[in-house]
Enzyme design. Sequence first.
Site, PDB file in Angstrom:
ATOM      1  N   GLY A  12     -24.741  31.151  -0.152  1.00 13.00           N
ATOM      2  CA  GLY A  12     -24.141  30.362  -1.230  1.00 13.00           C
ATOM      3  C   GLY A  12     -22.628  30.229  -1.161  1.00 13.00           C
ATOM      4  O   GLY A  12     -22.009  29.715  -2.092  1.00 13.00           O
ATOM      5  N   GLN A  13     -22.014  30.679  -0.058  1.00 12.68           N
ATOM      6  CA  GLN A  13     -20.561  30.532   0.059  1.00 12.68           C
ATOM      7  C   GLN A  13     -20.198  29.043   0.074  1.00 12.68           C
ATOM      8  O   GLN A  13     -20.940  28.204   0.569  1.00 12.68           O
ATOM      9  CB  GLN A  13     -20.038  31.200   1.345  1.00 12.68           C
ATOM     10  N   ARG A  14     -19.035  28.740  -0.440  1.00 12.66           N
ATOM     11  CA  ARG A  14     -18.580  27.349  -0.560  1.00 12.66           C
ATOM     12  C   ARG A  14     -18.686  26.600   0.772  1.00 12.66           C
ATOM     13  O   ARG A  14     -19.101  25.441   0.814  1.00 12.66           O
ATOM     14  CB  ARG A  14     -17.153  27.310  -1.083  1.00 12.66           C
TER      15      ARG A  14
END
Length: 185
Positions: free
Chosen positions: A70-72
Amino acid sequence: MGLLALLRKLKSSQERELRILLLGLDNAGKTTLLKSLASEDISHITPTQGFNIKTVQSSGFRLNVWDIGGQRKIRPYWKNYYENTDVLIYVIDCADQKRFEETSVELSELLDEEKLAGVPLLVYANKQDLLGAATANEIAEGLKLEHISDRKWQIQPCSATQSEGVKEGMEWVLSNMNQKKSSKK
């Protein structure tokens, strides 16, 4: 009762394969939730840099769960996993109120995706065991879930680290899949 026992309880005459997409911001608890579902050790979890896939088989069901980081910088790649999704599970860190707006925007964009149109949505309101965590009702209001009319949805309060509420969310998923299967007969 673990996930396998649940699946046995909801057995079907022929094995059904389900593709579940597990998304949410980084540090929401997606991998912990996935390991909890698979009855695996959750004491050493590192941030997901790409994706994890777990397949759980039981009489009547084969669940393929895709846990995408879910990291940008990874989120633009989520779209590569939308195809043939049967259920979307979105995990929210209810104790990280600074990121509620960001998670709301991401979920809204997911719900607008054509390839995810009509796909049932389960929102896990995770980290309920932490002090100051928003309730599932507060999360539902903030995300305006009550305005979703193009798909079935459910919000489930949970604590993945304590395995609380996880089973109930999966019961909702499997119940919806059984209903969907029954209506196709």
